[in-house]
Write a protein that holds these residues in place. Sequence first.
Motif, PDB file in Angstrom:
ATOM      1  N   ARG A 219      -3.859  -3.427   0.852  1.00 57.22           N
ATOM      2  CA  ARG A 219      -2.586  -3.001   1.425  1.00 57.22           C
ATOM      3  C   ARG A 219      -2.111  -1.827   0.591  1.00 57.22           C
ATOM      4  NH1 ARG A 219      -0.617  -3.227  -3.065  1.00 57.22           N
ATOM      5  NH2 ARG A 219       1.356  -2.700  -2.073  1.00 57.22           N
ATOM      6  N   GLY A 220      -1.041  -1.204   1.081  1.00 51.16           N
ATOM      7  CA  GLY A 220      -0.577   0.022   0.437  1.00 51.16           C
ATOM      8  C   GLY A 220      -1.053   1.189   1.285  1.00 51.16           C
ATOM      9  N   ALA A 221      -0.158   2.095   1.654  1.00 50.71           N
ATOM     10  CA  ALA A 221      -0.496   3.143   2.621  1.00 50.71           C
ATOM     11  C   ALA A 221      -1.775   3.909   2.290  1.00 50.71           C
ATOM     12  CB  ALA A 221       0.702   4.087   2.773  1.00 50.71           C
TER      13      ALA A 221
ATOM     14  N   ILE B   4      -4.875   1.603   2.574  1.00 49.17           N
ATOM     15  CA  ILE B   4      -5.134   1.261   3.976  1.00 49.17           C
ATOM     16  C   ILE B   4      -5.884   2.408   4.654  1.00 49.17           C
ATOM     17  CG2 ILE B   4      -4.015   0.964   6.226  1.00 49.17           C
ATOM     18  CD1 ILE B   4      -1.795  -0.582   4.805  1.00 49.17           C
ATOM     19  N   GLY B   5      -5.489   3.637   4.368  1.00 46.31           N
ATOM     20  CA  GLY B   5      -6.158   4.799   4.957  1.00 46.31           C
ATOM     21  C   GLY B   5      -7.613   4.890   4.544  1.00 46.31           C
TER      22      GLY B   5
ATOM     23  N   ARG C 209      -2.367  -2.093  11.471  1.00 48.83           N
ATOM     24  CA  ARG C 209      -1.002  -2.065  10.916  1.00 48.83           C
ATOM     25  C   ARG C 209      -0.352  -0.741  11.340  1.00 48.83           C
ATOM     26  NH1 ARG C 209      -0.156  -3.649   4.850  1.00 48.83           N
ATOM     27  NH2 ARG C 209       1.921  -4.119   5.683  1.00 48.83           N
ATOM     28  N   PRO C 210       0.833  -0.795  11.947  1.00 53.95           N
ATOM     29  CA  PRO C 210       1.389   0.381  12.632  1.00 53.95           C
ATOM     30  C   PRO C 210       2.228   1.334  11.787  1.00 53.95           C
ATOM     31  CG  PRO C 210       2.766  -1.523  13.039  1.00 53.95           C
ATOM     32  CD  PRO C 210       1.621  -2.014  12.201  1.00 53.95           C
ATOM     33  N   THR C 211       2.647   0.921  10.582  1.00 56.14           N
ATOM     34  CA  THR C 211       3.672   1.741   9.921  1.00 56.14           C
ATOM     35  C   THR C 211       3.120   2.822   9.006  1.00 56.14           C
ATOM     36  OG1 THR C 211       5.260  -0.088  10.067  1.00 56.14           O
ATOM     37  CG2 THR C 211       5.730   1.635   8.436  1.00 56.14           C
TER      38      THR C 211
ATOM     39  N   LEU D  72      -2.920  -0.599  -7.202  1.00 53.17           N
ATOM     40  CA  LEU D  72      -3.441  -1.524  -6.186  1.00 53.17           C
ATOM     41  C   LEU D  72      -3.071  -1.088  -4.764  1.00 53.17           C
ATOM     42  CD1 LEU D  72      -2.759  -4.918  -7.986  1.00 53.17           C
ATOM     43  CD2 LEU D  72      -5.008  -3.944  -7.470  1.00 53.17           C
ATOM     44  N   ALA D  73      -2.106  -0.198  -4.639  1.00 48.68           N
ATOM     45  CA  ALA D  73      -1.711   0.279  -3.308  1.00 48.68           C
ATOM     46  C   ALA D  73      -2.445   1.560  -2.928  1.00 48.68           C
ATOM     47  CB  ALA D  73      -0.207   0.527  -3.270  1.00 48.68           C
ATOM     48  N   THR D  74      -3.242   2.056  -3.859  1.00 48.32           N
ATOM     49  CA  THR D  74      -3.953   3.325  -3.629  1.00 48.32           C
ATOM     50  C   THR D  74      -5.392   3.124  -4.088  1.00 48.32           C
ATOM     51  OG1 THR D  74      -3.512   4.183  -5.854  1.00 48.32           O
ATOM     52  CG2 THR D  74      -1.797   4.524  -4.197  1.00 48.32           C
ATOM     53  N   VAL D  75      -6.130   4.214  -4.232  1.00 46.37           N
ATOM     54  CA  VAL D  75      -7.497   4.065  -4.767  1.00 46.37           C
ATOM     55  C   VAL D  75      -7.435   3.919  -6.287  1.00 46.37           C
ATOM     56  CG1 VAL D  75      -9.706   5.272  -5.087  1.00 46.37           C
ATOM     57  CG2 VAL D  75      -8.559   5.290  -2.851  1.00 46.37           C
TER      58      VAL D  75
END
Length: 364
Positions: free
Chosen positions: A53-55, A58-59, A90-92, A167-170
Amino acid sequence: MEIEGRHYRTIWLDEDGATVHVIDQTKLPFRFETRGLASVEAAARAISDMVVRGAPLIGVTGAYGLALAARQDASEAALRSAHAALLATRPTAINLKWALDRVLAKLLSAPIGERAAEAFAEAGRLADEDAACCEAIGENGFKLIEEAARRKGGRVNILTHCNAGWLATVDWGTAIAPIYKAARAGIDLHVWVDETRPRNQGASLTAFELGAERIAHTVIVDNAGGHLMQHGEVDLCIVGSDRTTRQGDVCNKIGTYLKALAAHANDVPFYVALPGSTLDWRLSDGVAEIPIEERSGDEVSFMQGLTDAGEVARVRVTPQSSPAKNFGFDVTPARYVTALVTERGVCAASEKGLRELFPHEASL
Ligand SMILES: CSC[C@H]1O[C@H](OP(=O)(O)O)[C@H](O)[C@@H]1O
């Protein structure tokens, strides 16, 4: 970042290039487990179940998901179907669409026989770019903390919400990257960590990260931030973003907006850290235009924790008969944001500020 002396990214390809590995974040902080993703379905499930998770992460996971799909079937129809399936997870967070669109465009311009290899290569480039972006965010945000420390002449107390760490990114993170850089530079700081209901990304993930880096921190309930600000216990707030409009409206974990209101009311600087991949130039009014993910009410009605016997257990915290609503994000209007911290520098939360840092992207 380091865990017990070993460097990790949150996502990596194994040596034989066959399996994508991720850290299973649903198991933290009590167990550190990794998970192999060998199909696009597994990648999609890892995103929707918040194993990752984490924008930004997720990408990148979506990008590797397309690569796994290309290895199964590199036809345009199959790739477009995989793109749609991954996008629907996940839409956001706009990073998911941004990464999927970038990889799909790359694939469709390649000969079918080269698409799988090209997809893995592009996903790897995305991962490397994200890590470099986040380290640059750390450097740019570090100057804000350094200035706060100079002005105060003592320990800087920083409040953060949810988990916008490595943890929300690479790697490195966004909101926490400046904290890592400042702590490593010897600045005396302490972090108030919002637990961040309902999934407790702050209590479970940000606290785990700061503990591993031996950074002073205190976990607090989400509703304590305003009280601490009223009593001068918060020198600045820094949070992440899942989608930011061209006007500087910021969409982040539910509860961010309330923190921004409290910061504004108490003259506490409120910073938002984000890479350019989190900007959605199509949008202006975040409150009206950004889709807010609504997840299962069970995430509100149940909590996960460690029993006295050391077992991870899930317990109900609401009456069986009580329904629960679970909005994943909210939008903070730009007027409550002191500044945006990006990999290209710090700017006002405004179209003018963002255009100065991202002139090419703004013109597309
Ligand atoms: C660097 S993006 C971090 C961002 O993502 C989190 O949402 P979630 O854990 O649901 O993916 C939260 O909004 C963080 O600020």
